[in-house]
Design a protein around this motif. Structure first.
Motif, mmCIF file in Angstrom:
data_model
loop_
_atom_site.group_PDB
_atom_site.id
_atom_site.type_symbol
_atom_site.label_atom_id
_atom_site.label_comp_id
_atom_site.label_asym_id
_atom_site.label_seq_id
_atom_site.Cartn_x
_atom_site.Cartn_y
_atom_site.Cartn_z
ATOM 1 N N HIS A 59 1.216 -48.026 -0.372
ATOM 2 C CA HIS A 59 1.929 -48.767 0.678
ATOM 3 C C HIS A 59 1.368 -50.178 0.873
ATOM 4 N N TYR A 79 -12.752 -51.501 0.476
ATOM 5 C CA TYR A 79 -11.652 -51.702 1.417
ATOM 6 C C TYR A 79 -12.007 -51.347 2.863
ATOM 7 N N CYS A 117 -4.403 -41.256 1.563
ATOM 8 C CA CYS A 117 -3.996 -42.338 0.666
ATOM 9 C C CYS A 117 -2.517 -42.142 0.373
ATOM 10 N N HIS A 131 -0.265 -52.202 -1.801
ATOM 11 C CA HIS A 131 -0.006 -53.052 -2.969
ATOM 12 C C HIS A 131 1.475 -53.244 -3.260
ATOM 13 N N CYS A 176 -5.233 -51.421 4.402
ATOM 14 C CA CYS A 176 -4.932 -50.003 4.188
ATOM 15 C C CYS A 176 -5.320 -49.288 5.478
HETATM 16 FE FE1 SF4 Z 1 -4.517 -45.470 -1.289
HETATM 17 FE FE2 SF4 Z 1 -3.364 -47.845 -1.273
HETATM 18 FE FE3 SF4 Z 1 -5.191 -47.274 0.554
HETATM 19 FE FE4 SF4 Z 1 -5.896 -47.652 -2.038
HETATM 20 S S1 SF4 Z 1 -5.041 -49.158 -0.626
HETATM 21 S S2 SF4 Z 1 -6.573 -46.018 -0.672
HETATM 22 S S3 SF4 Z 1 -4.102 -46.763 -3.077
HETATM 23 S S4 SF4 Z 1 -3.207 -46.264 0.310
#
Ligand code: SF4
Ligand code: 13P
Length: 304
Positions: free
Chosen positions: A170, A23, A83, A172, A262
């Motif tokens: 937040h 990500y 997160c 998904h 994210c």
């Molecule tokens: Fe956390 Fe969602 Fe970012 Fe994954 S995408 S690290 S679950 S806030």
């Protein structure tokens, strides 16, 4: 010298390894020694010979690496890379919650703090959660935390009624069913690939559900040439890199933005990676007591 070259030079000098999650920004994925999903990254942290681990991801991932390799120096480019899902489960509140469910096996997603892990029997990630639950007796009473969407998905796949903590991510949580249906109407040949942290209505119309690595593998092996991707848009970097001839459409969230990012993963930059390698800060530090407790459920997962 370019910043990327400086990072690679410093990394060599200090015998450091750069681990990055799918990500983070593409340019960070490209300088990493290893890019992977949560499970692969924790496996990588357990077998590296490097003295320093620079975790380019979010805090709970770096913390997990420290629990797995306590003798190593684990660095994170920015401590604010948190997160929202891990933060939705406070350890004290979770301990109170668990008092209502004695005799339950506690399974926590890796997206949790070290303190929550220390309260758990097993840790799982999105790539092994269903299999791990399936390996337990059908009548085992289970509490699952913190992601209610993933928990509901596991319940549906394993025919269980696990007690779920009411947490969500937040990113998904925000995908728009209506907008995805519209994209599907405009691109009827496109397959919808979704992460199990998405809400049930999205999962119900998905062609494939899996962890980030599973989604990537599926897109590589599939004969289809167009995909709508319902997870953080950073994964598109590897998808496009390995299949440049295929089309990847990021699933849109509710609201104005066309993609879904994210903001914690995206807080990482080349500049911060360089500074953290140079100063060897910020470093992840955990008490021996927490490490000794939290390693047990992680080890059960890694052995599994
Ligand atoms: Fe956390 Fe969602 Fe970012 Fe994954 S995408 S690290 S679950 S806030
Ligand atoms: P993976 O387990 O697929 O790496 O997902 C981690 C995560 O943070 C999902 O939002």
């Amino acid at each position: 010298m370019k910043l990327t070259e400086k990072i690679l030079q410093l990394k060599k000098q200090k015998n450091a390894v750069l681990l990055a999650h799918y990500y983070v920004d593409g340019q960070l994925q490209d300088i990493a020694d290893f890019v992977g999903d949560s499970l692969q990254l924790s496996q990588e942290a357990s077998k590296t010979n490097a003295e320093i681990i620079v975790f380019i991801g979010v805090y709970f991932m770096a913390e997990t690496a420290k629990i797995i390799s306590p003798s190593k120096k684990v660095l994170i480019p920015d401590v604010e890379a948190k997160c929202s899902l891990a933060d939705s489960c406070n350890a004290q509140e979770f301990a109170e919650f668990l008092k209502q469910y004695p005799n339950h096996t506690v399974i926590s997603y890796v997206n949790t703090s070290a303190e929550v892990k220390a309260l758990s029997h097993y840790i799982c990630t999105s790539s092994n959660a269903v299999k791990l639950v399936e390996s337990l007796p059908q009548n085992e009473k289970i509490v699952f935390a913190p992601d209610k969407n993933l928990g509901n998905y596991i319940n549906s796949q394993t025919n269980r009624e696990m007690i779920l903590w009411d947490g969500a991510c937040h990113v998904h949580q925000e995908f728009s069913l209506e907008k995805i249906l519209q994209i599907k109407r405009e691109n009827p040949e496109a397959l919808l690939l979704s992460h199990p942290e998405c809400k049930k209505p999205i999962l119900l119309i998905s062609d494939f559900i899996g962890s980030t690595t599973a989604l990537l593998n599926f897109s590589q092996k599939s004969k289809a040439t167009k995909f709508i991707v319902a997870t953080e848009s950073g994964i598109l970097h590897q998808m496009k890199k390995s299949c440049p001839e295929k089309t990847f459409i990021p699933a849109p969230p509710e609201g104005e933005c066309a993609c879904n990012e994210c903001n914690f993963m995206k807080i990482n930059t080349l500049e911060k990676v360089y500074r953290c390698l140079e100063t060897e800060k910020p470093e992840i530090n955990l008490s021996t007591e927490i490490i000794e407790k939290a390693i047990l459920p992680i080890r059960r997962m890694l052995n599994f």
